[in-house]
Design a protein around this motif. Sequence first.
Motif, PDB file in Angstrom:
ATOM      1  N   HIS A  21       0.694  -1.333   0.049  1.00 24.58           N
ATOM      2  CA  HIS A  21       0.121   0.011   0.000  1.00 24.58           C
ATOM      3  C   HIS A  21       1.102   1.443  -0.008  1.00 24.58           C
ATOM      4  CE1 HIS A  21      -2.918  -2.964   1.197  1.00 24.58           C
ATOM      5  NE2 HIS A  21      -3.933  -2.145   0.861  1.00 24.58           N
ATOM      6  N   VAL A  22       0.365   2.301  -0.723  1.00 22.33           N
ATOM      7  CA  VAL A  22       1.209   3.522  -0.871  1.00 22.33           C
ATOM      8  C   VAL A  22       0.203   4.492  -0.285  1.00 22.33           C
ATOM      9  CG1 VAL A  22       2.143   5.347  -2.395  1.00 22.33           C
ATOM     10  CG2 VAL A  22       2.272   2.814  -3.039  1.00 22.33           C
ATOM     11  N   HIS A  23       0.678   5.080   0.807  1.00 20.21           N
ATOM     12  CA  HIS A  23      -0.083   6.255   1.614  1.00 20.21           C
ATOM     13  C   HIS A  23       0.122   7.613   1.179  1.00 20.21           C
ATOM     14  CE1 HIS A  23      -1.563   3.570   4.972  1.00 20.21           C
ATOM     15  NE2 HIS A  23      -0.781   2.943   4.309  1.00 20.21           N
ATOM     16  N   GLY A  24       1.411   7.891   0.493  1.00 20.86           N
ATOM     17  CA  GLY A  24       1.591   9.201  -0.241  1.00 20.86           C
ATOM     18  C   GLY A  24       2.960   9.166  -0.838  1.00 20.86           C
ATOM     19  N   PHE A  25       3.096  10.272  -1.640  1.00 24.55           N
ATOM     20  CA  PHE A  25       4.340  10.495  -2.381  1.00 24.55           C
ATOM     21  C   PHE A  25       4.436  11.949  -2.528  1.00 24.55           C
ATOM     22  CE2 PHE A  25       0.920  10.687  -5.709  1.00 24.55           C
ATOM     23  CZ  PHE A  25       1.084  11.675  -6.272  1.00 24.55           C
ATOM     24  N   ARG A  26       5.898  12.164  -2.599  1.00 31.69           N
ATOM     25  CA  ARG A  26       6.404  13.586  -2.528  1.00 31.69           C
ATOM     26  C   ARG A  26       7.460  13.752  -3.468  1.00 31.69           C
ATOM     27  NH1 ARG A  26       8.435  11.842   2.114  1.00 31.69           N
ATOM     28  NH2 ARG A  26      10.703  12.515   2.691  1.00 31.69           N
ATOM     29  N   PHE A  27       8.029  14.881  -3.692  1.00 28.96           N
ATOM     30  CA  PHE A  27       9.071  15.236  -4.604  1.00 28.96           C
ATOM     31  C   PHE A  27      10.103  16.163  -3.614  1.00 28.96           C
ATOM     32  CE2 PHE A  27       5.651  15.773  -7.720  1.00 28.96           C
ATOM     33  CZ  PHE A  27       5.836  14.522  -8.274  1.00 28.96           C
ATOM     34  N   ALA A  28      11.132  15.504  -3.701  1.00 27.71           N
ATOM     35  CA  ALA A  28      12.110  16.149  -2.854  1.00 27.71           C
ATOM     36  C   ALA A  28      13.585  16.286  -3.742  1.00 27.71           C
ATOM     37  CB  ALA A  28      12.600  15.329  -1.993  1.00 27.71           C
ATOM     38  N   SER A  29      14.466  17.132  -3.056  1.00 28.77           N
ATOM     39  CA  SER A  29      15.944  17.287  -3.807  1.00 28.77           C
ATOM     40  C   SER A  29      15.697  17.670  -5.401  1.00 28.77           C
ATOM     41  CB  SER A  29      16.619  16.201  -3.618  1.00 28.77           C
ATOM     42  OG  SER A  29      16.614  15.827  -2.448  1.00 28.77           O
ATOM     43  N   PHE A  30      14.950  18.850  -5.642  1.00 28.52           N
ATOM     44  CA  PHE A  30      14.976  19.179  -7.090  1.00 28.52           C
ATOM     45  C   PHE A  30      16.198  19.491  -7.482  1.00 28.52           C
ATOM     46  CE2 PHE A  30      10.930  19.853  -4.983  1.00 28.52           C
ATOM     47  CZ  PHE A  30      10.152  19.500  -5.984  1.00 28.52           C
ATOM     48  N   ASN A  31      16.699  18.982  -8.823  1.00 23.33           N
ATOM     49  CA  ASN A  31      17.846  19.153  -9.604  1.00 23.33           C
ATOM     50  C   ASN A  31      17.430  20.255 -10.477  1.00 23.33           C
ATOM     51  OD1 ASN A  31      20.169  19.460 -11.173  1.00 23.33           O
ATOM     52  ND2 ASN A  31      20.625  17.467 -10.443  1.00 23.33           N
ATOM     53  N   CYS A  87      -8.359   5.985  -0.247  1.00 25.20           N
ATOM     54  CA  CYS A  87      -7.781   4.703   0.373  1.00 25.20           C
ATOM     55  C   CYS A  87      -6.209   4.847  -0.141  1.00 25.20           C
ATOM     56  CB  CYS A  87      -8.232   3.643   0.401  1.00 25.20           C
ATOM     57  SG  CYS A  87      -8.588   2.835  -1.180  1.00 25.20           S
ATOM     58  N   PRO A  88      -5.203   4.267   0.448  1.00 28.78           N
ATOM     59  CA  PRO A  88      -4.252   4.120  -0.097  1.00 28.78           C
ATOM     60  C   PRO A  88      -4.182   3.322  -1.378  1.00 28.78           C
ATOM     61  CG  PRO A  88      -3.894   3.512   2.100  1.00 28.78           C
ATOM     62  CD  PRO A  88      -5.281   3.786   2.022  1.00 28.78           C
ATOM     63  N   PHE A  89      -3.316   3.433  -2.480  1.00 24.93           N
ATOM     64  CA  PHE A  89      -3.372   2.960  -3.630  1.00 24.93           C
ATOM     65  C   PHE A  89      -2.484   1.607  -3.335  1.00 24.93           C
ATOM     66  CE2 PHE A  89      -0.649   6.429  -4.997  1.00 24.93           C
ATOM     67  CZ  PHE A  89       0.210   6.015  -5.502  1.00 24.93           C
ATOM     68  N   MET A  90      -2.652   0.334  -4.152  1.00 22.75           N
ATOM     69  CA  MET A  90      -1.929  -0.678  -4.090  1.00 22.75           C
ATOM     70  C   MET A  90      -1.360  -1.041  -5.148  1.00 22.75           C
ATOM     71  SD  MET A  90      -3.410  -4.181  -2.395  1.00 22.75           S
ATOM     72  CE  MET A  90      -4.876  -4.546  -3.469  1.00 22.75           C
ATOM     73  N   ILE A  91       0.089  -1.505  -4.949  1.00 26.49           N
ATOM     74  CA  ILE A  91       1.113  -1.791  -5.928  1.00 26.49           C
ATOM     75  C   ILE A  91       0.788  -3.109  -6.348  1.00 26.49           C
ATOM     76  CG2 ILE A  91       3.393  -1.958  -6.868  1.00 26.49           C
ATOM     77  CD1 ILE A  91       4.105   0.083  -4.872  1.00 26.49           C
ATOM     78  N   ASP A  92       0.460  -3.351  -7.653  1.00 26.86           N
ATOM     79  CA  ASP A  92       0.670  -4.822  -8.353  1.00 26.86           C
ATOM     80  C   ASP A  92       2.055  -5.370  -8.583  1.00 26.86           C
ATOM     81  OD1 ASP A  92      -0.546  -7.049  -9.301  1.00 26.86           O
ATOM     82  OD2 ASP A  92       0.078  -6.382 -11.245  1.00 26.86           O
TER      83      ASP A  92
END
Length: 154
Positions: A21-31, A87-92
């Motif tokens: 399950h994936v509860h969230g995502f974010r971007f970091a360390s922009f180049n 809800c969290p999305f789920m990886i296949d």
Amino acid sequence: MTNLGPWHTEDFEALSWHDVHVHGFRFASFNKDNGSAELVLDLDYILKWESSADQCLFTLCRAELTFHDVFGLKLDVDYATPKAGMCPFMIDGIHREALEFPTGFKSFRWHIALSWPEGSLRFEAPAFTQALIGTPVVKAGIQSLTSQERDETA
């Protein structure tokens, strides 16, 4: 799985993200020089699946899966068509294809297929790392952590 990480690109074949399950995502360390960023996925990683005659046990731990120098991201997550509640999305599964550019630069084309709701994430990135956050928890029949269990591991 006896190895508790952290894991890196060279560990890809030994890892599985099926039903994670994936509860969230974010971007970091922009180049700004190459227009890339880190893509960080907040997961309930399944370390171990065990089944007996009467139940399945899952050893879960909160984790961060970070893809480095991500470029060309395409997100396609459809909560509207199945009229799914949030809800969290789920990886296949996570698939990769090796790339080599005329300059000699090597990378991968990544495809993260989703099983719920339907969708995918596609992008290019040369590497990833995954690290556990907190202590693994064993749960019967459930492949995700509650909000309280996730907060306790933060």
